[in-house]
Design an enzyme around this catalytic site. Sequence first.
Site, mmCIF file in Angstrom:
data_model
loop_
_atom_site.group_PDB
_atom_site.id
_atom_site.type_symbol
_atom_site.label_atom_id
_atom_site.label_comp_id
_atom_site.label_asym_id
_atom_site.label_seq_id
_atom_site.Cartn_x
_atom_site.Cartn_y
_atom_site.Cartn_z
ATOM 1 N N HIS A 274 12.637 -70.095 -13.894
ATOM 2 C CA HIS A 274 14.037 -70.545 -13.896
ATOM 3 C C HIS A 274 14.941 -69.405 -14.388
ATOM 4 C CE1 HIS A 274 15.718 -74.476 -12.978
ATOM 5 N NE2 HIS A 274 16.744 -74.190 -13.750
ATOM 6 N N ASN A 280 18.669 -71.789 -8.867
ATOM 7 C CA ASN A 280 17.232 -71.487 -8.859
ATOM 8 C C ASN A 280 16.499 -72.156 -7.698
ATOM 9 O OD1 ASN A 280 16.607 -70.014 -11.595
ATOM 10 N ND2 ASN A 280 18.037 -71.655 -12.108
ATOM 11 N N ARG A 285 13.516 -71.532 -2.714
ATOM 12 C CA ARG A 285 13.169 -72.000 -1.364
ATOM 13 C C ARG A 285 13.417 -70.905 -0.330
ATOM 14 N NH1 ARG A 285 15.200 -76.679 -3.865
ATOM 15 N NH2 ARG A 285 17.333 -76.469 -3.056
ATOM 16 N N TYR A 312 8.979 -84.012 -4.314
ATOM 17 C CA TYR A 312 9.160 -82.576 -4.580
ATOM 18 C C TYR A 312 9.250 -82.325 -6.083
ATOM 19 C CZ TYR A 312 11.814 -78.086 -4.331
ATOM 20 O OH TYR A 312 12.266 -76.798 -4.467
#
Length: 349
Positions: A274, A280, A285, A312
Amino acid sequence: MKTLLKNAREQKGLKTREVAQLLRIDQALISKFENGSRKPTKDQVVKLASLLAIDYETLLVAWLKEKILNEIGQDEFALKAMDMVREEIQNNYNTIKKSLSKNLTSILDEIDILKSKLDKFPKFDSDRITQALELEYTFESNRIEGNTLTLLETDLVINEGLTISGKSMREHLEAINHHEAIAYIKHLIDKNNALNEQEVLSIHNLILRGIKPNDAGRYRQTQVMIKGSSYMPPQPFLVSKEMEDFFIWYETNKNNLHPIVLAAELHERLLTIHPFIDGNGRTSRLVMNLILLQNGYVITNIKGDYETRMRYYNSLETAQTKNNKEDFLLFIAQNEKESLARYLEIIGQ
């Protein structure tokens, strides 16, 4: 190795002093690396490869060769020992492959079959299809983070330059920025640029550009908490070292892991560190999809609906708090499998 380093430095137009400053080590060490009187550490090899644009594998192999020769010299049993080392290393690689669960291995096998079909299709990119899928990706990735623009509104903002009544300026910028960040990772692929710290910072800079300009492309300087999660990210003073380890892990493992596993691991590891005050999720992704596209796969698009978002988040928290990445790896692999199948269906394969 010494010739490799010197030639690469000269091609970049850098002086030994400049390389030393960028690596934060003594200038005399750079000279010793180049004349062979001193060997860099493995961490320094990673940094030198990135700074001097040398293929990491090429530089590491040269480094290991010299390290091995320095250790064993001309010993009469050296070749026999090397055969034993080769066998043990191969066994370690096989252990890594066997460590994958049956479920994950099964999905990866199915993905490989779909990927082989994709590889047979000449130049599978179609501008209209690609634009539509990238638009969906921008919409879903932003929706995960709370952006309320619809898919149609996202299209109007990005492709028509329209302003949507009742939507915040931030939401408009998130759509535009993410669209440009996708273009940027495709540019990196076209230029065959390796993933490194500067590229990750550049991706993040695009994500937060105009939204939080003072934080865009910079590691956080304050402690953060993740809403709805019991996981606590590392303290800000640890972020730089954690990111250094992140890139070392990538360089060490990028040729040993299945590309899907590699991409998912980078996604999870970046989110676990992070490193940024905001952005983030979108950045991680994009990094994941950079790896997938580099390896000939299609963008995996995690949906922003409640059910998918919860799966997720829950699989991610399990990886972060219980050191069990199985659910997360399965989640990403399943998403890529579905993305590949859908793409093949669209192009009629």
